[in-house]
Design a protein around this motif. Sequence first.
Motif, PDB file in Angstrom:
ATOM      1  N   VAL A  27      -3.603   6.724   6.299  1.00 61.02           N
ATOM      2  CA  VAL A  27      -2.198   6.314   6.189  1.00 61.02           C
ATOM      3  C   VAL A  27      -1.313   7.519   6.464  1.00 61.02           C
ATOM      4  O   VAL A  27      -1.463   8.563   5.831  1.00 61.02           O
ATOM      5  CB  VAL A  27      -1.885   5.753   4.786  1.00 61.02           C
ATOM      6  N   THR A  28      -0.420   7.361   7.416  1.00 58.98           N
ATOM      7  CA  THR A  28       0.578   8.380   7.716  1.00 58.98           C
ATOM      8  C   THR A  28       1.944   7.784   7.420  1.00 58.98           C
ATOM      9  O   THR A  28       2.389   6.885   8.121  1.00 58.98           O
ATOM     10  CB  THR A  28       0.506   8.804   9.201  1.00 58.98           C
ATOM     11  N   LEU A  29       2.558   8.265   6.348  1.00 55.10           N
ATOM     12  CA  LEU A  29       3.889   7.772   6.003  1.00 55.10           C
ATOM     13  C   LEU A  29       4.930   8.450   6.876  1.00 55.10           C
ATOM     14  O   LEU A  29       4.958   9.679   6.975  1.00 55.10           O
ATOM     15  CB  LEU A  29       4.218   8.095   4.543  1.00 55.10           C
ATOM     16  N   LEU A  30       5.768   7.669   7.492  1.00 60.32           N
ATOM     17  CA  LEU A  30       6.909   8.208   8.217  1.00 60.32           C
ATOM     18  C   LEU A  30       8.049   8.394   7.218  1.00 60.32           C
ATOM     19  O   LEU A  30       8.116   7.673   6.205  1.00 60.32           O
ATOM     20  CB  LEU A  30       7.313   7.266   9.339  1.00 60.32           C
ATOM     21  N   PRO A  31       8.953   9.330   7.468  1.00 59.79           N
ATOM     22  CA  PRO A  31      10.039   9.560   6.522  1.00 59.79           C
ATOM     23  C   PRO A  31      10.841   8.301   6.174  1.00 59.79           C
ATOM     24  O   PRO A  31      11.180   8.082   5.008  1.00 59.79           O
ATOM     25  CB  PRO A  31      10.914  10.603   7.228  1.00 59.79           C
ATOM     26  N   GLY A  32      11.117   7.463   7.149  1.00 64.14           N
ATOM     27  CA  GLY A  32      11.867   6.234   6.868  1.00 64.14           C
ATOM     28  C   GLY A  32      11.134   5.322   5.901  1.00 64.14           C
ATOM     29  O   GLY A  32      11.735   4.756   4.983  1.00 64.14           O
ATOM     30  N   THR A  33       9.830   5.191   6.090  1.00 62.75           N
ATOM     31  CA  THR A  33       9.011   4.376   5.188  1.00 62.75           C
ATOM     32  C   THR A  33       8.985   4.994   3.800  1.00 62.75           C
ATOM     33  O   THR A  33       9.132   4.292   2.798  1.00 62.75           O
ATOM     34  CB  THR A  33       7.571   4.255   5.732  1.00 62.75           C
ATOM     35  N   LEU A  34       8.827   6.310   3.739  1.00 60.33           N
ATOM     36  CA  LEU A  34       8.781   6.994   2.445  1.00 60.33           C
ATOM     37  C   LEU A  34      10.075   6.794   1.675  1.00 60.33           C
ATOM     38  O   LEU A  34      10.052   6.398   0.506  1.00 60.33           O
ATOM     39  CB  LEU A  34       8.514   8.487   2.637  1.00 60.33           C
ATOM     40  N   TYR A  35      11.201   7.082   2.305  1.00 62.14           N
ATOM     41  CA  TYR A  35      12.462   7.019   1.564  1.00 62.14           C
ATOM     42  C   TYR A  35      12.871   5.595   1.236  1.00 62.14           C
ATOM     43  O   TYR A  35      13.494   5.355   0.207  1.00 62.14           O
ATOM     44  CB  TYR A  35      13.545   7.821   2.295  1.00 62.14           C
ATOM     45  N   GLU A  64       0.808  -1.220   0.000  1.00 64.60           N
ATOM     46  CA  GLU A  64       0.000   0.000   0.000  1.00 64.60           C
ATOM     47  C   GLU A  64       0.845   1.276   0.000  1.00 64.60           C
ATOM     48  O   GLU A  64       0.550   2.203  -0.773  1.00 64.60           O
ATOM     49  CB  GLU A  64      -0.976  -0.007   1.184  1.00 64.60           C
ATOM     50  N   PRO A  65       1.911   1.383   0.821  1.00 65.73           N
ATOM     51  CA  PRO A  65       2.698   2.616   0.770  1.00 65.73           C
ATOM     52  C   PRO A  65       3.276   2.898  -0.625  1.00 65.73           C
ATOM     53  O   PRO A  65       3.255   4.036  -1.088  1.00 65.73           O
ATOM     54  CB  PRO A  65       3.806   2.388   1.799  1.00 65.73           C
ATOM     55  N   SER A  66       3.741   1.869  -1.306  1.00 69.54           N
ATOM     56  CA  SER A  66       4.288   2.055  -2.651  1.00 69.54           C
ATOM     57  C   SER A  66       3.204   2.523  -3.609  1.00 69.54           C
ATOM     58  O   SER A  66       3.423   3.438  -4.421  1.00 69.54           O
ATOM     59  CB  SER A  66       4.921   0.763  -3.166  1.00 69.54           C
ATOM     60  N   PHE A  67       2.031   1.911  -3.531  1.00 66.86           N
ATOM     61  CA  PHE A  67       0.909   2.321  -4.378  1.00 66.86           C
ATOM     62  C   PHE A  67       0.545   3.779  -4.129  1.00 66.86           C
ATOM     63  O   PHE A  67       0.331   4.557  -5.057  1.00 66.86           O
ATOM     64  CB  PHE A  67      -0.300   1.403  -4.124  1.00 66.86           C
ATOM     65  N   LEU A  68       0.491   4.167  -2.871  1.00 63.86           N
ATOM     66  CA  LEU A  68       0.134   5.534  -2.528  1.00 63.86           C
ATOM     67  C   LEU A  68       1.206   6.535  -2.958  1.00 63.86           C
ATOM     68  O   LEU A  68       0.895   7.642  -3.396  1.00 63.86           O
ATOM     69  CB  LEU A  68      -0.161   5.654  -1.039  1.00 63.86           C
ATOM     70  N   VAL A  69       2.471   6.164  -2.853  1.00 64.14           N
ATOM     71  CA  VAL A  69       3.551   7.043  -3.317  1.00 64.14           C
ATOM     72  C   VAL A  69       3.438   7.245  -4.823  1.00 64.14           C
ATOM     73  O   VAL A  69       3.521   8.374  -5.317  1.00 64.14           O
ATOM     74  CB  VAL A  69       4.935   6.489  -2.922  1.00 64.14           C
ATOM     75  N   LEU A  70       3.237   6.157  -5.569  1.00 68.62           N
ATOM     76  CA  LEU A  70       3.070   6.291  -7.020  1.00 68.62           C
ATOM     77  C   LEU A  70       1.863   7.166  -7.346  1.00 68.62           C
ATOM     78  O   LEU A  70       1.923   8.027  -8.235  1.00 68.62           O
ATOM     79  CB  LEU A  70       2.919   4.919  -7.677  1.00 68.62           C
ATOM     80  N   GLU A  87       0.395  14.435   0.510  1.00 66.48           N
ATOM     81  CA  GLU A  87      -0.548  13.952  -0.511  1.00 66.48           C
ATOM     82  C   GLU A  87      -1.065  12.563  -0.163  1.00 66.48           C
ATOM     83  O   GLU A  87      -2.243  12.263  -0.378  1.00 66.48           O
ATOM     84  CB  GLU A  87       0.111  13.966  -1.890  1.00 66.48           C
ATOM     85  N   VAL A  88      -0.224  11.707   0.377  1.00 63.52           N
ATOM     86  CA  VAL A  88      -0.670  10.371   0.801  1.00 63.52           C
ATOM     87  C   VAL A  88      -1.721  10.501   1.894  1.00 63.52           C
ATOM     88  O   VAL A  88      -2.724   9.779   1.885  1.00 63.52           O
ATOM     89  CB  VAL A  88       0.527   9.502   1.245  1.00 63.52           C
TER      90      VAL A  88
END
Length: 106
Positions: free
Chosen positions: A34-42, A3-9, A25-26
């Motif tokens: 969904v709250t992306l943390l910086p570590g998850t995002l990068y 899901e995080p990858s889908f949301l980033v795209l 934006e996510v």
Amino acid sequence: MREPSFLVLTALADQPRHGYGIIQEVAVLSANRVTLLPGTLYTALDRLASQGLVVRDREEIADGRLRRYYRLTSDGLAVLNAETARLRSLATAAERKLRIARPRPA
């Protein structure tokens, strides 16, 4: 696809964004579910970049801090389209099952 990858795209589908812009934006796309943390995002951005789905678009200095912008590649757009179709198909199948499972009025 996670899901995080889908949301980033998805966050990058309409325009390049920097890291914090992607996080914001996510949150909007997921209605704050969904709250992306910086570590998850990068981690996701590194993985997506190694797969050729995103690239760094540009860098700029804002308020004394470096901002790196990322954008979808044509492969990234194709993968997002395919994943969206796959999820839509799954949701349609689930909706059919739910219609069958609903109790009928007596």
